[in-house]
Design a protein around this motif. Sequence first.
Motif, short mmCIF file in Angstrom:
data_model
loop_
_atom_site.label_atom_id
_atom_site.label_comp_id
_atom_site.label_asym_id
_atom_site.label_seq_id
_atom_site.Cartn_x
_atom_site.Cartn_y
_atom_site.Cartn_z
N ASN A 1 57.06 49.16 19.00
CA ASN A 1 58.41 49.29 19.56
C ASN A 1 58.70 48.04 20.38
OD1 ASN A 1 60.83 49.97 20.70
ND2 ASN A 1 60.20 52.00 21.41
N ASP B 1 60.19 50.25 15.51
CA ASP B 1 61.50 50.18 16.17
C ASP B 1 61.74 48.76 16.65
OD1 ASP B 1 63.83 50.49 17.56
OD2 ASP B 1 63.17 52.22 18.75
N LYS C 1 63.61 52.20 12.70
CA LYS C 1 64.83 51.98 13.48
C LYS C 1 65.12 50.48 13.54
CE LYS C 1 64.06 56.11 16.28
NZ LYS C 1 63.91 56.69 17.64
#
Length: 984
Positions: free
Chosen positions: A432, A456, A480
Amino acid sequence: MQFAYLFTKYICLVFLGTKMLWNILTVLSLALFLVHSLDPAFNDDVMGLIVFKAGFTDPKSKLASWTEDDPSPCNWVGINCYPQSNRVSEILLDNFSLSGHIGRSLLRLQFLKVLSLSKNNFTGNINPILSQIPSLMVIDLSHNTLTGSIPDEFFQQCTSLQSVSFANNNLTGQIPQSLTSCSTLQRVNFSSNRLSGPLPSALWSLTSLQNLDVSDNLLEGEIPKAIEGLYSLRAINLHKNKFTGWLPENIGNCVQLKSIDLSDNLLSGGLPESMRRLGFCTNLELRSNLFNGEIPDWIAEMKSLKVLDLSANNLSGRIPTSMGDVSLLKELNLSNNYFVGSLPRSLMKCSDLVILDIGNNFLTGNLPSWTFELGVESISLFGNRFTGHIDYPSISMGASYRSLQVLDLSSNALSGEIPAAIWNISSLQVLNISSNFLSGTIPEAVGKLNATRILDVSHNQLTGSIPNEIGSAVSLRELKLRENHLSGTIPADIANCSALSSLDLSHNNLTGPIPPEIAKLAILEVVDFSFNQFSGSLPKELTNLSHLATFNVSHNHLKGELPVGGFFNTISPSSVVGNPSLCGSVLNHSCPAVHPKPLVLNPNSSDPNHASVTLLGHKRIMLSISSLIAIGAAVFIGLGVVVVSILNLHVRSSMALSAATFTLSGGDDFSHSHGTEANLGKLVMFSGDADFVVGTQALLNKDNELGRGGFGSVYKTELGDGRSVAIKKLNITSLIKSQEDFEREMKSLGSIRHENLVALEGYYWTPSLQLLINEYVSGGSLYKLLHEESSKRSLSWQQRFNIILDTAKGLAYLHQLNIIHYNMKSTNVLIDDGSASTKVGDFALARLLPVLDRYILSSKIQSALGYMAPEFACQTVKITEKCDVYGFGILILEVVTGKRPVEYMEDDVIVLCDMVRGALEEGRIEEYIDGRLQGNFPVEEAIPVVKLGLICASQVPSNRPDMEEVIKILELIRCPSESQEEIE
């Protein structure tokens, strides 16, 4: 037999008195004992166990070896015996799937030392008779479904009990004071029940106590200071209760302590200095409390620490460099505090470190490169103010990062390109790096992340296309990429990521059609392709996605008809808005009919091909017949429409006549109905008058309308006794339960009375019309006070705080009654001008639906957008009271900021929760307090209230507190000097 033996012995002694006879008698005695022990009729252990077995069910026949014909139970399953006497010493029946009650027959086992019945299905109360087994040292009844309280008499007669566990049951009540009389107790485990009340202070008088676990209960009050004298204590676990106050000042006197877990309570103050004496302590877990102050330098004196978790508190200052001297540290979690400065490089000395989490603080400076040299499995530095690049030699050249499984650098101010070496870390499960200023492209090497579950990189400045190699990341569950500058098409190879449940590509420049291969991702739950340049039609195959909960393609260039079936039958219009050429019933935009070009035939054609002429002539005849059929059908349909219209007018006229003529009479009896039940409907008033001053025809007059919601419209009227009431006309008639179920729900809701809940005064029923008669609250809704210009007024901070607290009390009362509101939002929070109190209304109306279908429910409460918990979007997650807590958290943020939960801008959507969280992470939260307060608010209250709102609005239900905990936290937050002020 015993009498005969004694009598014989007596005669021999009296008449013979010789040594020889005494020896003979001894041999006889031994023989009699052997006969006695071999006779099943006289074997107490066999008899006791057989009777014990008869009291419960053994569905898997695991105790088939237990038979009354055996002279001894020592070979039975789950039974151990003393080898010398063959008497039962241990009963070990863990995880045998047994059910039923635990009877008193075990008293016959006079030499039983261990009784372990954990992980079964035993029910009923704890039998206090068990403690009377004289030799019992260990009793384990954990992981069953026992109920009731722990009997006080259980511990009144214990003589040798050393270990007792009633964990993971459904026990209630308080911890009995008699527990303190068991001086031999060493281990006590009452965790995961519903025990309440304080911790008995005399508990610390158990000088032999080594392990105490009462975690996951409802215990409250302060931790008794007498713990200071418990030198034998080695482990204490008070996790997940409601303990308040400071830690005992001399807790460090418990020098043998190795494990301390006081997480998820309401403890405050700083860390007492005496803790520096806890040199043997390996685990110190104090997360999710209200501790404040700095981490003291003497933390280095706790040299045995392996786990240190101080996360989610109010700690501040710098992280001390002495932390690096705790060289045995394996897990360090300081996240969600207010630490400033840089991350001390001395942590490099913690060579055993496995997990490093310093997320959501106010740390600054360049991203520390040495963190990648630690060889840790998890690095979480999210939500700080780190700057600089990620591309350090330690990543590209070293091998220490190859054990890395979690890397979270999100929500910082990092820039530059993502180093190529990161894409080569095959062990990564979570990557992330969202919400930074990273640039560059997503390389083909992304396919090497074949163990990654979450990727992400959203909210950055990435360019280029999504590489085809993304399909090689076969373990991906969440992808994402939102809010970048990505272009190109969605690669069809993404269909290889069969584990994907969440796919977010929104707010990019992606083009082309949405590939039908997306439909192969069978477990997809969340899809967001909004704000791109997609074109073409939506693949019909998407209807096969049975787990789909969210599908957003708004603001693209899609065209054609929406898929019909499955999720798309209930899709929200907001999920497809901004595609002018899309059509379908959901959009109230019917698709244009496609008619084939007419076939024109020339009957005088002289086509030389006779066969062709014959065929054309045949087609012409068939076309004429079809036309006739179509014309006939049209006439028939037209007549049908006329007939239905006439009938409809007749029905409406009858309903209007019925509504205009029903008579209402008063009464005070809760259980009696008033009016008629034939053609005029049934009225029930729970108290007071039922004569309406305006007359029955004006009850639902539009001039008296107060507002509209997902479940109906509300009108104001007056009763004959002068009281005003609010009448809600339900618009869920087609979905509502039967009259019997409807009335049962009404009577249940009508019995609820609380100062912070809108009272239900009565109801009216016909099959086509249902009215709820509610208490009228004069001040209107909180939503109007905050947002509508016509009724805006400046609410003081104290007024806002009291609104939040009153709402919490109303919700908490509902939850005590096991009632879920389902529709928690500011329009359902009403302000009473007269009493200056806040009342929650419209609760539990969803229970009127025949089946609590979350899609139907979502359509009824679409106005709750922003308040709805994520669980509503996932069919597999249970809807609980925590959904109300989520909505309440959003309401807190709305009251404090004065902003709506979701604001629609010209080219963007602002979500209040995300905005406030970002402001808090950036240290700018004071800028978002409602400007109408003009700085007239106590910062020491406002910021903790905001934090509470964000915690309540956590994405994970288990992370949200219950409403009783919320009330206690709010009462702790309130400044004492202002707690007595009244609402202006």
